[in-house]
Write an enzyme that holds these catalytic residues in place. Structure first.
Site, PDB file in Angstrom:
ATOM      1  N   GLU A  42       0.865  -1.167   0.000  1.00 11.18           N
ATOM      2  CA  GLU A  42       0.000   0.000   0.000  1.00 11.18           C
ATOM      3  C   GLU A  42       0.906   1.223   0.000  1.00 11.18           C
ATOM      4  OE1 GLU A  42      -2.791   0.181   3.239  1.00 11.18           O
ATOM      5  OE2 GLU A  42      -3.666   2.028   2.457  1.00 11.18           O
ATOM      6  N   ARG A 285       5.291 -12.967   9.501  1.00 12.06           N
ATOM      7  CA  ARG A 285       6.009 -11.711   9.297  1.00 12.06           C
ATOM      8  C   ARG A 285       7.436 -11.827   9.780  1.00 12.06           C
ATOM      9  NH1 ARG A 285       3.673  -6.387   9.008  1.00 12.06           N
ATOM     10  NH2 ARG A 285       1.579  -6.829   8.335  1.00 12.06           N
ATOM     11  N   LYS A 295       4.256   1.114  10.193  1.00  7.27           N
ATOM     12  CA  LYS A 295       4.340   2.326   9.374  1.00  7.27           C
ATOM     13  C   LYS A 295       3.940   3.548  10.174  1.00  7.27           C
ATOM     14  CE  LYS A 295       3.508   0.397   4.848  1.00  7.27           C
ATOM     15  NZ  LYS A 295       2.379   0.094   3.977  1.00  7.27           N
TER      16      LYS A 295
HETATM   17  P1  ATP Z   1       0.027  -1.410   6.907  1.00  3.62           P
HETATM   18  O1  ATP Z   1      -1.025  -2.408   6.491  1.00  3.62           O
HETATM   19  O2  ATP Z   1       0.029  -1.017   8.333  1.00  3.62           O
HETATM   20  O3  ATP Z   1       0.157  -0.260   5.987  1.00  3.62           O
HETATM   21  P2  ATP Z   1       1.859  -3.413   6.036  1.00  3.62           P
HETATM   22  O4  ATP Z   1       3.172  -3.686   6.659  1.00  3.62           O
HETATM   23  O5  ATP Z   1       0.846  -4.480   5.947  1.00  3.62           O
HETATM   24  O6  ATP Z   1       1.397  -2.168   6.823  1.00  3.62           O
HETATM   25  P3  ATP Z   1       1.691  -3.227   3.162  1.00  3.62           P
HETATM   26  O7  ATP Z   1       2.123  -2.141   2.279  1.00  3.62           O
HETATM   27  O8  ATP Z   1       0.260  -3.600   3.160  1.00  3.62           O
HETATM   28  O9  ATP Z   1       2.135  -2.800   4.618  1.00  3.62           O
HETATM   29  O10 ATP Z   1       2.586  -4.501   2.923  1.00  3.62           O
HETATM   30  C1  ATP Z   1       2.861  -5.019   1.640  1.00  3.62           C
HETATM   31  C2  ATP Z   1       3.154  -6.471   1.736  1.00  3.62           C
HETATM   32  O11 ATP Z   1       4.284  -6.696   2.573  1.00  3.62           O
HETATM   33  C3  ATP Z   1       1.998  -7.222   2.342  1.00  3.62           C
HETATM   34  O12 ATP Z   1       1.799  -8.398   1.586  1.00  3.62           O
HETATM   35  C4  ATP Z   1       2.461  -7.526   3.739  1.00  3.62           C
HETATM   36  O13 ATP Z   1       1.889  -8.706   4.216  1.00  3.62           O
HETATM   37  C5  ATP Z   1       3.976  -7.652   3.556  1.00  3.62           C
HETATM   38  N1  ATP Z   1       4.664  -7.340   4.794  1.00  3.62           N
HETATM   39  C6  ATP Z   1       4.546  -6.231   5.543  1.00  3.62           C
HETATM   40  N2  ATP Z   1       5.305  -6.291   6.643  1.00  3.62           N
HETATM   41  C7  ATP Z   1       5.951  -7.480   6.595  1.00  3.62           C
HETATM   42  C8  ATP Z   1       6.889  -8.138   7.445  1.00  3.62           C
HETATM   43  N3  ATP Z   1       7.314  -7.574   8.568  1.00  3.62           N
HETATM   44  N4  ATP Z   1       7.334  -9.353   7.071  1.00  3.62           N
HETATM   45  C9  ATP Z   1       6.903  -9.917   5.929  1.00  3.62           C
HETATM   46  N5  ATP Z   1       6.028  -9.363   5.093  1.00  3.62           N
HETATM   47  C10 ATP Z   1       5.544  -8.150   5.409  1.00  3.62           C
HETATM   48 MG    MG Z   2      -1.165  -4.002   4.816  1.00  2.00          MG
END
Ligand code: ATP
Ligand code: MG
Length: 581
Positions: A42, A285, A295
């Site tokens: 995102e 994760r 974030k």
């Molecule tokens: P938010 O939803 O709070 O904005 P997010 O970390 O989920 O944060 P995204 O941009 O939705 O951010 O993440 C993009 C991809 O990266 C998603 O598929 C998410 O599952 C993966 N991702 C995010 N953080 C991690 C992590 N710490 N380890 C592995 N994959 C991650």
């Molecule tokens: Mg997310």
């Protein structure tokens, strides 16, 4: 000098549960023998090291199995998304070493999401609900109590279609109505209790402008996006495990593979893609100690000025790691070593630093730099003596070649390589004692010049017989130190970075603390250093080992155009492990 690091073994083919699943799917001919993945960030912030895990996994699986991986901006929430983030994410994925097959936006599918919603309404599987957000919450029930049906649940298909079209036309206020899936308010899985599909948000969108005032919810948009892009394996983190039944429910109702009318808007725009019935697979994760990765917290660090920006070298962002001097290969190696599983674990930051050392030990040319200088004068060479000494650029790899380092009788050495009153076991320079100057020979300290209490100059004699090629070149002394020629050295700003947080778990909020209370006091120090001349001309982002000191990178932004600026990526050894002993 740096310790010999073990040579990295050739990477074996990944054999974690996702690789096994894909192998089994290929063997069974599932998805027509195709493998297609996507990385779906995102654009509401910069990517962090945890995203690196997902990037390495998604692109890695595509590479491993001859498939493809898309970069898809999951931009269905117009409120927090910005173009700056879109550009930064693209740059970071490229920097990590991956190339996407297609660059796409969930917002490319807004028309498809809309048609799918009308189809759900026609199937009697979705309804327009007038409950307020609070009332929806109240009706939802809890983990132990079933929810209650919305009073609007039994609206006719005609009424729902009419209301939904008017939602789209902008007739209703933000938040006044939602479109909800009609599933089961008594389901033990709360995600299935008539979840929202669309909400009204009269906010311009960074990709579609003000074309839309209704926006789809994540769970709904994500599975459809996967299907229309022909994704076969939709890899996501564990918190979506409970959402998988909803993912499957939407796709089963919609049947995008057979109902080609739903994807007609894409073909009309020349976006030809194979539609699939993707499967979602969850993994844990990646978390690291000594850092925060939410974030929300990273944004706060930037906006509150606690760090200098998203790419501050102390930030756990990929752009921070880049500016810090971490090679992308080290981040890939790290996630490859950590593997993929469903076990949630926090990994020690020092493991990442170990990967950085390992990659840089093999790939970074050696140089000399003196960070805390003290003058050393060789008294038995003519003051005008000027010589170029040849040094190998890498002790273990001849392909790095050699370089000339200027040498003259006035040198800078590290202040800590001299002790006026040596402690036991100190083997470097002491009054009256000897030390080897790397590549020069053995010097004896014959005089210590002081300015008040502070030592300002060490006067030494060079044993000319001990010079390389001389009759006593093999004579042994205990210590060897590095130096730079004062006449030739280049002044450099060297930024010594350390961990941003002082504690392993900065998210620990016991006692009313926040991560702000856990910031380390001295995570950034700037010193004026003297470095050998070749470091002045290096390109930004070139990485070096400063012998005996650590690995450094020429700053991406500030180095060049007359300025010499280096950032320390890591020390040569793990000072944290030492401190813990
Ligand atoms: P938010 O939803 O709070 O904005 P997010 O970390 O989920 O944060 P995204 O941009 O939705 O951010 O993440 C993009 C991809 O990266 C998603 O598929 C998410 O599952 C993966 N991702 C995010 N953080 C991690 C992590 N710490 N380890 C592995 N994959 C991650
Ligand atoms: Mg997310």
């Amino acid at each position: 000098m740096s310790a010999e690091a073990p040579a990295s073994p050739a990477p074996a083919a990944p054999n974690h549960f996702i690789a096994q699943q894909i192998r089994a799917d290929l063997a069974a001919g599932k998805h027509g023998g195709r493998v297609a993945t996507r990385f779906p960030p995102e654009p509401n912030g910069y990517l962090h090291l945890g995203h690196g895990k997902s990037i390495c996994l998604n692109f890695g699986m595509a590479q491993e199995f001859g498939g493809s991986c898309n970069l898809r901006f999951d931009d269905t929430n117009p409120v927090k998304e910005e173009l700056e983030y879109v550009e930064a994410i693209k740059a970071d994925v490229h920097w990590l070493g991956f190339e996407w097959k297609r660059l796409l936006h969930a917002s490319d599918y807004f028309e498809v999401f809309y048609l799918c919603a009308e189809k759900l309404i026609r199937l009697g599987r979705a309804f327009v609900c007038d409950l307020t957000a609070d009332e929806v919450r109240e009706h939802r029930g809890t983990l132990t109590e079933p929810g209650r049906n919305s009073p609007y649940r039994e609206r006719s298909v005609e009424e729902n279609l009419d209301l939904f079209r008017r939602m789209r036309a902008g007739e209703f206020a933000d938040g006044s109505r939602t479109l909800r899936a009609k599933i089961d308010m008594t389901s033990p899985n709360i995600n299935l209790r008539d979840p929202a599909i669309y909400r009204i948000r009269k906010v311009p969108h960074q990709n579609t402008g003000d074309a839309w005032c209704i926006y789809p919810m994540y769970d709904y948009a994500h599975c459809i996006s996967d299907a229309v892009e022909g994704i076969t394996h939709s890899l996501c983190t564990l918190e979506f495990e409970d959402h998988r039944p909803l993912y499957d429910w939407f796709l089963d109702q919609l049947d995008l593979v057979s109902d080609t009318s739903l994807t007609q808007p894409l073909r009309d725009r020349g976006l030809e893609m194979p539609v699939s019935r993707p499967q979602q697979i969850e993994f844990a994760r990646g978390n690291l100690d000594y850092t925060v990765m939410s974030k929300r917290k990273l944004i706060a660090l930037v906006t509150e000025g606690i760090v200098a920006g998203w790419d501050d070298p102390r930030m756990p962002t990929l752009s921070g790691a880049r500016r810090r001097g971490f090679p992308p290969a080290a981040i890939r190696l790290f996630w490859e070593r950590m593997g993929i599983s469903k076990q949630i674990a926090t990994i020690e930051y020092s493991v990442l630093e170990g990967c950085v050392r390992e990659v840089l030990d093999a790939s970074a040319p050696r140089r000399f730099g003196v960070l805390d200088p003290i003058k050393l004068v060789i008294t038995n060479l003519p003051a005008g003596h000027d010589e170029a000494l040849s040094f190998p650029n890498h002790p273990k790899d001849e392909s790095f070649g050699t370089r000339q380092v200027p040498f003259s009788p006035e040198l800078w050495i590290e202040r800590e390589d001299f002790m006026e009153m040596p402690v036991k076991g100190f083997h470097r320079l002491v009054p009256g004692g000897e030390v080897r100057l790397r590549g020069v020979g053995i010097v004896r300290c014959v005089d210590v010049v002081k300015d008040g209490d502070a030592v300002s100059e060490l006067r030494c004699t060079l044993d000319l017989d001990s010079r390389p090629g001389g009759p006593a070149a093999d004579r042994k002394v205990k210590g060897t130190i590095h130096w730079v020629s004062a006449r030739h050295a280049v002044a450099a700003e060297v930024r010594l970075y350390d961990r941003l947080f002082a504690v392993a778990d900065p998210d620990d909020d016991t006692g009313g603390k926040t991560y702000r209370d856990h910031l380390a006091a001295d995570s950034k120090r700037i010193v004026s250093a003297w470095v050998e001349p070749s470091l002045g001309d290096a390109e930004p982002e070139s990485r070096f080992q400063f012998e005996r000191l650590g690995y450094f990178v020429a700053d991406r932004h500030d180095h060049g155009g007359g300025r010499v600026v280096y950032n320390r990526a890591v020390t040569l050894r793990d000072s944290y492990a030492k401190a813990a002993k």
